[in-house]
Scaffold this motif. Structure first.
Motif, PDB file in Angstrom:
ATOM      1  N   SER A 242      26.340 -36.644  12.989  1.00  0.00           N
ATOM      2  CA  SER A 242      25.164 -36.124  13.693  1.00  0.00           C
ATOM      3  C   SER A 242      24.791 -34.748  13.169  1.00  0.00           C
ATOM      4  O   SER A 242      25.667 -33.960  12.795  1.00  0.00           O
ATOM      5  CB  SER A 242      25.455 -35.996  15.190  1.00  0.00           C
ATOM      6  OG  SER A 242      25.717 -37.267  15.738  1.00  0.00           O
ATOM      7  N   ARG A 243      23.487 -34.459  13.161  1.00  0.00           N
ATOM      8  CA  ARG A 243      23.019 -33.127  12.798  1.00  0.00           C
ATOM      9  C   ARG A 243      21.838 -32.736  13.665  1.00  0.00           C
ATOM     10  O   ARG A 243      21.000 -33.574  13.998  1.00  0.00           O
ATOM     11  CB  ARG A 243      22.626 -33.082  11.316  1.00  0.00           C
ATOM     12  CG  ARG A 243      22.476 -31.672  10.794  1.00  0.00           C
ATOM     13  CD  ARG A 243      22.696 -31.654   9.291  1.00  0.00           C
ATOM     14  NE  ARG A 243      22.549 -30.337   8.702  1.00  0.00           N
ATOM     15  CZ  ARG A 243      23.535 -29.451   8.599  1.00  0.00           C
ATOM     16  NH1 ARG A 243      24.735 -29.754   9.057  1.00  0.00           N
ATOM     17  NH2 ARG A 243      23.331 -28.282   8.041  1.00  0.00           N
ATOM     18  N   VAL A 244      21.791 -31.437  14.043  1.00  0.00           N
ATOM     19  CA  VAL A 244      20.719 -30.922  14.895  1.00  0.00           C
ATOM     20  C   VAL A 244      19.921 -29.886  14.102  1.00  0.00           C
ATOM     21  O   VAL A 244      20.479 -28.909  13.602  1.00  0.00           O
ATOM     22  CB  VAL A 244      21.281 -30.282  16.184  1.00  0.00           C
ATOM     23  CG1 VAL A 244      20.150 -29.767  17.065  1.00  0.00           C
ATOM     24  CG2 VAL A 244      22.159 -31.275  16.939  1.00  0.00           C
ATOM     25  N   ILE A 245      18.616 -30.148  14.000  1.00  0.00           N
ATOM     26  CA  ILE A 245      17.706 -29.313  13.205  1.00  0.00           C
ATOM     27  C   ILE A 245      16.737 -28.590  14.140  1.00  0.00           C
ATOM     28  O   ILE A 245      16.180 -29.205  15.049  1.00  0.00           O
ATOM     29  CB  ILE A 245      16.857 -30.212  12.260  1.00  0.00           C
ATOM     30  CG1 ILE A 245      17.739 -31.074  11.342  1.00  0.00           C
ATOM     31  CG2 ILE A 245      15.842 -29.399  11.466  1.00  0.00           C
ATOM     32  CD1 ILE A 245      18.533 -30.320  10.359  1.00  0.00           C
ATOM     33  N   TYR A 246      16.524 -27.292  13.902  1.00  0.00           N
ATOM     34  CA  TYR A 246      15.388 -26.604  14.525  1.00  0.00           C
ATOM     35  C   TYR A 246      14.358 -26.338  13.439  1.00  0.00           C
ATOM     36  O   TYR A 246      14.691 -25.749  12.407  1.00  0.00           O
ATOM     37  CB  TYR A 246      15.831 -25.280  15.179  1.00  0.00           C
ATOM     38  CG  TYR A 246      14.685 -24.501  15.789  1.00  0.00           C
ATOM     39  CD1 TYR A 246      13.861 -25.087  16.748  1.00  0.00           C
ATOM     40  CD2 TYR A 246      14.418 -23.194  15.400  1.00  0.00           C
ATOM     41  CE1 TYR A 246      12.798 -24.376  17.298  1.00  0.00           C
ATOM     42  CE2 TYR A 246      13.355 -22.478  15.955  1.00  0.00           C
ATOM     43  CZ  TYR A 246      12.551 -23.082  16.902  1.00  0.00           C
ATOM     44  OH  TYR A 246      11.496 -22.395  17.438  1.00  0.00           O
ATOM     45  N   VAL A 247      13.122 -26.818  13.635  1.00  0.00           N
ATOM     46  CA  VAL A 247      12.086 -26.600  12.626  1.00  0.00           C
ATOM     47  C   VAL A 247      11.426 -25.248  12.871  1.00  0.00           C
ATOM     48  O   VAL A 247      10.911 -24.986  13.959  1.00  0.00           O
ATOM     49  CB  VAL A 247      11.039 -27.736  12.588  1.00  0.00           C
ATOM     50  CG1 VAL A 247      11.584 -28.912  11.805  1.00  0.00           C
ATOM     51  CG2 VAL A 247      10.624 -28.196  13.967  1.00  0.00           C
ATOM     52  N   SER A 248      11.492 -24.390  11.846  1.00  0.00           N
ATOM     53  CA  SER A 248      10.930 -23.055  11.984  1.00  0.00           C
ATOM     54  C   SER A 248      10.704 -22.440  10.609  1.00  0.00           C
ATOM     55  O   SER A 248      11.387 -22.788   9.647  1.00  0.00           O
ATOM     56  CB  SER A 248      11.873 -22.179  12.821  1.00  0.00           C
ATOM     57  OG  SER A 248      12.424 -21.130  12.066  1.00  0.00           O
TER      58      SER A 248
ATOM     59  N   ARG B 246      11.626 -19.837   9.509  1.00  0.00           N
ATOM     60  CA  ARG B 246      12.808 -19.099   9.041  1.00  0.00           C
ATOM     61  C   ARG B 246      13.791 -19.959   8.272  1.00  0.00           C
ATOM     62  O   ARG B 246      14.799 -19.452   7.777  1.00  0.00           O
ATOM     63  CB  ARG B 246      13.611 -18.619  10.248  1.00  0.00           C
ATOM     64  CG  ARG B 246      13.099 -17.477  11.020  1.00  0.00           C
ATOM     65  CD  ARG B 246      14.162 -17.250  12.090  1.00  0.00           C
ATOM     66  NE  ARG B 246      13.737 -16.355  13.123  1.00  0.00           N
ATOM     67  CZ  ARG B 246      14.215 -16.400  14.360  1.00  0.00           C
ATOM     68  NH1 ARG B 246      15.112 -17.326  14.693  1.00  0.00           N
ATOM     69  NH2 ARG B 246      13.800 -15.542  15.249  1.00  0.00           N
ATOM     70  N   GLY B 247      13.590 -21.274   8.278  1.00  0.00           N
ATOM     71  CA  GLY B 247      14.610 -22.203   7.799  1.00  0.00           C
ATOM     72  C   GLY B 247      14.633 -22.404   6.295  1.00  0.00           C
ATOM     73  O   GLY B 247      13.794 -21.883   5.561  1.00  0.00           O
ATOM     74  N   ARG B 248      15.610 -23.196   5.849  1.00  0.00           N
ATOM     75  CA  ARG B 248      15.704 -23.636   4.461  1.00  0.00           C
ATOM     76  C   ARG B 248      14.487 -24.505   4.162  1.00  0.00           C
ATOM     77  O   ARG B 248      14.110 -25.365   4.967  1.00  0.00           O
ATOM     78  CB  ARG B 248      16.995 -24.461   4.301  1.00  0.00           C
ATOM     79  CG  ARG B 248      17.106 -25.210   2.982  1.00  0.00           C
ATOM     80  CD  ARG B 248      18.527 -25.612   2.691  1.00  0.00           C
ATOM     81  NE  ARG B 248      19.038 -26.691   3.551  1.00  0.00           N
ATOM     82  CZ  ARG B 248      19.643 -27.797   3.090  1.00  0.00           C
ATOM     83  NH1 ARG B 248      19.830 -27.955   1.799  1.00  0.00           N
ATOM     84  NH2 ARG B 248      20.090 -28.714   3.930  1.00  0.00           N
ATOM     85  N   ILE B 249      13.862 -24.293   2.999  1.00  0.00           N
ATOM     86  CA  ILE B 249      12.645 -25.029   2.660  1.00  0.00           C
ATOM     87  C   ILE B 249      12.962 -26.505   2.391  1.00  0.00           C
ATOM     88  O   ILE B 249      13.844 -26.826   1.606  1.00  0.00           O
ATOM     89  CB  ILE B 249      11.936 -24.411   1.424  1.00  0.00           C
ATOM     90  CG1 ILE B 249      11.584 -22.934   1.676  1.00  0.00           C
ATOM     91  CG2 ILE B 249      10.699 -25.215   1.033  1.00  0.00           C
ATOM     92  CD1 ILE B 249      10.375 -22.694   2.555  1.00  0.00           C
TER      93      ILE B 249
ATOM     94  N   SER C 126      12.413 -25.325   7.323  1.00  0.00           N
ATOM     95  CA  SER C 126      10.986 -25.020   7.271  1.00  0.00           C
ATOM     96  C   SER C 126      10.306 -26.004   6.335  1.00  0.00           C
ATOM     97  O   SER C 126      10.871 -26.362   5.294  1.00  0.00           O
ATOM     98  CB  SER C 126      10.783 -23.598   6.735  1.00  0.00           C
ATOM     99  OG  SER C 126       9.416 -23.396   6.383  1.00  0.00           O
ATOM    100  N   ILE C 127       9.088 -26.454   6.682  1.00  0.00           N
ATOM    101  CA  ILE C 127       8.365 -27.339   5.754  1.00  0.00           C
ATOM    102  C   ILE C 127       7.475 -26.545   4.810  1.00  0.00           C
ATOM    103  O   ILE C 127       6.795 -27.125   3.975  1.00  0.00           O
ATOM    104  CB  ILE C 127       7.543 -28.434   6.481  1.00  0.00           C
ATOM    105  CG1 ILE C 127       6.457 -27.818   7.363  1.00  0.00           C
ATOM    106  CG2 ILE C 127       8.466 -29.333   7.296  1.00  0.00           C
ATOM    107  CD1 ILE C 127       5.320 -28.782   7.634  1.00  0.00           C
ATOM    108  N   GLY C 128       7.471 -25.217   4.892  1.00  0.00           N
ATOM    109  CA  GLY C 128       6.680 -24.431   3.946  1.00  0.00           C
ATOM    110  C   GLY C 128       6.277 -23.100   4.532  1.00  0.00           C
ATOM    111  O   GLY C 128       6.371 -22.884   5.738  1.00  0.00           O
ATOM    112  N   ASP C 129       5.807 -22.214   3.652  1.00  0.00           N
ATOM    113  CA  ASP C 129       5.500 -20.841   4.054  1.00  0.00           C
ATOM    114  C   ASP C 129       4.085 -20.712   4.611  1.00  0.00           C
ATOM    115  O   ASP C 129       3.180 -20.198   3.947  1.00  0.00           O
ATOM    116  CB  ASP C 129       5.697 -19.885   2.869  1.00  0.00           C
ATOM    117  CG  ASP C 129       7.155 -19.768   2.478  1.00  0.00           C
ATOM    118  OD1 ASP C 129       8.017 -20.060   3.335  1.00  0.00           O
ATOM    119  OD2 ASP C 129       7.432 -19.395   1.329  1.00  0.00           O
TER     120      ASP C 129
END
Ligand code: 4GX
Length: 240
Positions: A83-89, A91-94, A133-136
């Motif tokens: 299992s993995r929990v992601i926060y989309v923001s 600030r995240g890894r692209i 993050s999905i992009g800047d």
């Protein structure tokens, strides 16, 4: 593979992921996507889920209680497995294809969507494994990024794509941009389809496509082109 999306706007996510290939994969039982309305878990009598930030500043933050109670309920619904929990923001890894491939190895992927000015840091510290993050650029909420991540990850799961559209021999997966493609008619408004594609000579067609892919990638994405050359060093020419 199971996806759980924690959000204040479950219908937004359901409508995006309920259609087309990802919708069909759900109906066929190859993947499952469950959305959870964080507001359903608030103990506040006015169904409030946000509050003002300590220290002052503009806007509102999503509070700890509704998110963490929602998360506990979701965890109890998930089966065993990775299992993995992601926060989309932002600030995240692209996010990119290799991150999608990594995430497709999990059995349970939980994605937390923030709204307003984000969420209380203690929620991130307590339940989140990684921020992505999905992009800047800045969006109004995490729902569209969550849909993008589910779409890109789910299509890598075995059985989601038909055998004809195989993701293994895809452009970005190979590290190059895709060559141009054509269908009927052979001439459209005076523009002909490149001769070689009508020749039936598959070796020449493959060579032409690779050449176009290399050219496009070198022009438009020098970063990908450098990476590709590192992974595929040109063979040294034999001396005569
Ligand atoms: N790639 N957003 C998250 C809430 C927020 C605000 C401040 C943390 C700090 C985004 C992106 C994105 C909008 C999702 C703001 N969270 N997410 N949201 N770009 O812009 O993933």
């Amino acid at each position: 593979m199971r996806f759980d999306i924690l959000t204040l706007f479950p219908e937004l996510v359901n409508s995006v992921l309920g259609e087309s290939i990802i919708g069909r994969a759900q109906k066929n039982g190859i993947i499952s996507v469950f959305t959870h309305n964080i507001r359903d878990y608030t103990t506040n009598k006015h169904k409030k889920v946000d509050d003002t930030p300590y220290g002052g500043g503009k806007g509102m933050l999503m509070a700890t209680q509704p998110i963490c109670d929602c998360f506990d309920a979701v965890k109890a619904m998930q089966g065993d497995g990775k299992s993995r929990v992601i926060y989309v923001s932002p600030r995240g890894r692209i996010f990119n294809h290799s991150v999608a491939k990594e995430l497709s190895e999990y059995d349970n992927l939980t994605i937390l969507c923030g709204h307003y000015e984000g969420i209380d840091q203690r929620v991130i510290d307590e339940i989140v494994d990684e921020e992505i993050s999905i992009g800047d650029y800045v969006l109004t909420g995490g729902e569209l990024p969550a849909c993008i991540i589910v779409d890109a990850v789910a299509r890598l799961v075995d059985g989601v794509l038909s055998d004809e559209i195989c993701h293994e021999d895809e452009s970005i997966a190979s590290g190059l941009l895709e060559y141009p493609q054509y269908t009927r008619p052979p001439v459209f408004r005076g523009k002909a389809v490149p001769e070689v594609l009508l020749s039936g000579h598959h070796q020449n067609i493959d060579a032409w496509r690779l050449e176009r892919s290399l050219e496009l990638t070198r022009e438009r994405r020098p970063d990908l082109y450098e990476e590709y050359l590192r992974a595929h060093p040109p063979k040294p020419k034999k001396k005569k």
